[in-house]
Scaffold this motif. Structure first.
Motif, PDB file in Angstrom:
ATOM      1  N   GLN A  38       0.791  -1.228   0.000  1.00 10.08           N
ATOM      2  CA  GLN A  38       0.000   0.000   0.000  1.00 10.08           C
ATOM      3  C   GLN A  38       0.824   1.280   0.000  1.00 10.08           C
ATOM      4  OE1 GLN A  38      -1.627  -1.022   3.953  1.00 10.08           O
ATOM      5  NE2 GLN A  38      -0.827   0.939   4.669  1.00 10.08           N
ATOM      6  N   TRP A  41      -1.886   5.682   2.159  1.00  9.03           N
ATOM      7  CA  TRP A  41      -3.344   5.744   2.338  1.00  9.03           C
ATOM      8  C   TRP A  41      -3.955   4.404   2.718  1.00  9.03           C
ATOM      9  CZ3 TRP A  41      -3.290  10.551   2.765  1.00  9.03           C
ATOM     10  CH2 TRP A  41      -2.564  11.362   1.888  1.00  9.03           C
ATOM     11  N   THR A  43      -4.902   0.185   2.401  1.00 13.11           N
ATOM     12  CA  THR A  43      -5.477  -0.682   1.369  1.00 13.11           C
ATOM     13  C   THR A  43      -6.799  -0.074   0.908  1.00 13.11           C
ATOM     14  OG1 THR A  43      -6.332  -2.025   3.203  1.00 13.11           O
ATOM     15  CG2 THR A  43      -4.373  -2.843   2.072  1.00 13.11           C
ATOM     16  N   ASP A  44      -6.682   1.059   0.218  1.00 10.16           N
ATOM     17  CA  ASP A  44      -7.868   1.785  -0.239  1.00 10.16           C
ATOM     18  C   ASP A  44      -8.366   1.208  -1.559  1.00 10.16           C
ATOM     19  OD1 ASP A  44      -5.944   2.639  -2.005  1.00 10.16           O
ATOM     20  OD2 ASP A  44      -6.114   4.771  -1.529  1.00 10.16           O
ATOM     21  N   ASP A  65      -3.028  -5.442   4.901  1.00  4.32           N
ATOM     22  CA  ASP A  65      -3.464  -4.192   5.541  1.00  4.32           C
ATOM     23  C   ASP A  65      -2.468  -3.873   6.658  1.00  4.32           C
ATOM     24  OD1 ASP A  65      -4.654  -2.075   6.815  1.00  4.32           O
ATOM     25  OD2 ASP A  65      -6.642  -2.983   6.931  1.00  4.32           O
ATOM     26  N   GLU A  79     -11.173   4.201   6.981  1.00  3.40           N
ATOM     27  CA  GLU A  79     -11.159   4.645   5.589  1.00  3.40           C
ATOM     28  C   GLU A  79     -11.769   6.032   5.398  1.00  3.40           C
ATOM     29  OE1 GLU A  79     -12.783   1.774   2.958  1.00  3.40           O
ATOM     30  OE2 GLU A  79     -11.343   0.215   3.493  1.00  3.40           O
ATOM     31  N   ASP A  80     -12.868   6.350   6.112  1.00  2.00           N
ATOM     32  CA  ASP A  80     -13.503   7.647   5.898  1.00  2.00           C
ATOM     33  C   ASP A  80     -12.597   8.795   6.338  1.00  2.00           C
ATOM     34  OD1 ASP A  80     -13.787   6.834   8.558  1.00  2.00           O
ATOM     35  OD2 ASP A  80     -15.654   7.942   8.844  1.00  2.00           O
ATOM     36  N   ILE A  82      -9.261   8.714   6.339  1.00  2.00           N
ATOM     37  CA  ILE A  82      -8.174   8.815   5.363  1.00  2.00           C
ATOM     38  C   ILE A  82      -8.662   9.482   4.082  1.00  2.00           C
ATOM     39  CG2 ILE A  82      -6.624   7.472   3.882  1.00  2.00           C
ATOM     40  CD1 ILE A  82      -6.309   5.490   6.176  1.00  2.00           C
ATOM     41  N   GLU A  83      -9.905   9.194   3.684  1.00  2.12           N
ATOM     42  CA  GLU A  83     -10.445   9.809   2.471  1.00  2.12           C
ATOM     43  C   GLU A  83     -10.552  11.318   2.626  1.00  2.12           C
ATOM     44  OE1 GLU A  83     -11.077   8.582  -0.552  1.00  2.12           O
ATOM     45  OE2 GLU A  83     -10.183   6.712   0.186  1.00  2.12           O
ATOM     46  N   LYS A  86      -7.119  12.643   1.809  1.00  7.07           N
ATOM     47  CA  LYS A  86      -6.864  12.552   0.372  1.00  7.07           C
ATOM     48  C   LYS A  86      -7.624  13.632  -0.391  1.00  7.07           C
ATOM     49  CE  LYS A  86      -7.655   8.156  -0.513  1.00  7.07           C
ATOM     50  NZ  LYS A  86      -7.742   6.916  -1.329  1.00  7.07           N
TER      51      LYS A  86
END
Length: 272
Positions: A38, A41, A43-44, A65, A79-80, A82-83, A86
């Motif tokens: 990865q 970010w 394992t998006d 991961d 994930e939210d 990290i998004e 980004k």
């Protein structure tokens, strides 16, 4: 083309790890393996899609991961969160991504709560660069797991990594003599004193505009040559850091297309 993609958990001692696995549904025999490492970010969606692309090329492709702790991610690395980081960085030119002052000036323009969330996750993510040895242990455990996994038993294993994962791909080559090959996409390169453990060919791809990383290439190439080790590379003029990531504003289609073809050719050779 039918894929069998799933998350798999395994134990190494008292630790539990998880990795995304992908393979062609009708490939019944054990397959050569590509470990997809990865970016910062995690394992998006991009890394999972890329893992599937390697599976479609006929490999068992796996993406560990690195942020999961005993099978679960901490809140700051969900994930939210990290998004959010980004999305913020994608509003900035790539030249600002690694400029703390310019980045913070843009961050201050955001509403306070959003700014605090982004800053907290950003610091956790980039603070993780101090945990590279911990991530390397996860990759070593993954390699060992693959030796006896029913879909890869007896097959060769190679690695590819992107940004932080690129550095880890090279690091894995230095500590795992059974690795068949390592691909580095715009990752920090090992120091001269760290080269002795590398037993496999190494292939690198770098952006001409990514001076922070690309400036390391000539010295690494010379050190590898002096040590009698194999290192080939491409530097793409006009390409930024993360030129291969088609979800980022840094994406460079010509460089990405060429690098993809050469990566597949490399894996065909080292995993034969």
């Amino acid at each position: 083309m039918s894929l069998r993609a799933e998350w798999v958990q395994f134990r190494d001692g008292d630790k539990k790890y998880q990795l995304y696995t992908s393979r062609l549904e009708n490939a019944k025999t054990p397959l050569p393996v590509v470990i997809v490492i990865q970016e910062i970010w995690g394992t998006d969606a991009h890394i999972l899609e890329l893992t599937d692309r390697f599976a479609k090329a006929g490999y068992l492709a796996v993406a560990p991961d690195l942020y999961a702790e005993d099978g679960q991610r901490p809140a700051e690395l969900k994930e939210d969160r990290i998004e959010q980081v980004k999305d913020f960085l994608n509003t900035l030119p790539p030249t600002v991504w690694h400029d703390p002052n310019a980045r913070y000036a843009e961050l201050k323009k955001l509403p306070e709560r959003k700014r605090e969330d982004i800053q907290s996750t950003f610091e956790t993510l980039f603070g993780g660069l101090a945990r590279m040895d911990q991530y390397l242990e996860i990759l070593k455990a993954t390699f060992q797991f693959l030796q006896n996994y029913e879909y890869s038993r007896g097959q060769k294993v190679a690695s590819t990594g992107y940004c932080m994962g690129g550095a880890l791909s090279a690091m894995l080559a230095g500590v795992e003599p059974r690795l068949a090959g390592a691909v580095v996409y715009y990752g920090n390169l090992p120091q001269k004193e760290q080269l002795q453990g590398i037993q496999c060919p190494v292939l690198g791809f770098f952006g001409g505009l990514d001076e922070r990383i690309t400036s390391q290439v000539p010295g690494f190439a010379e050190a590898m040559k002096e040590a009698g080790k194999s290192f080939t590379y491409e530097i793409y003029e006009g390409a930024h850091h993360a030129f291969f990531n088609d979800t980022r504003t840094s994406y460079h289609v010509d460089a990405a297309r060429d690098a993809w073809a050469k990566t597949l050719r490399f894996f065909k050779e080292v995993l034969a």
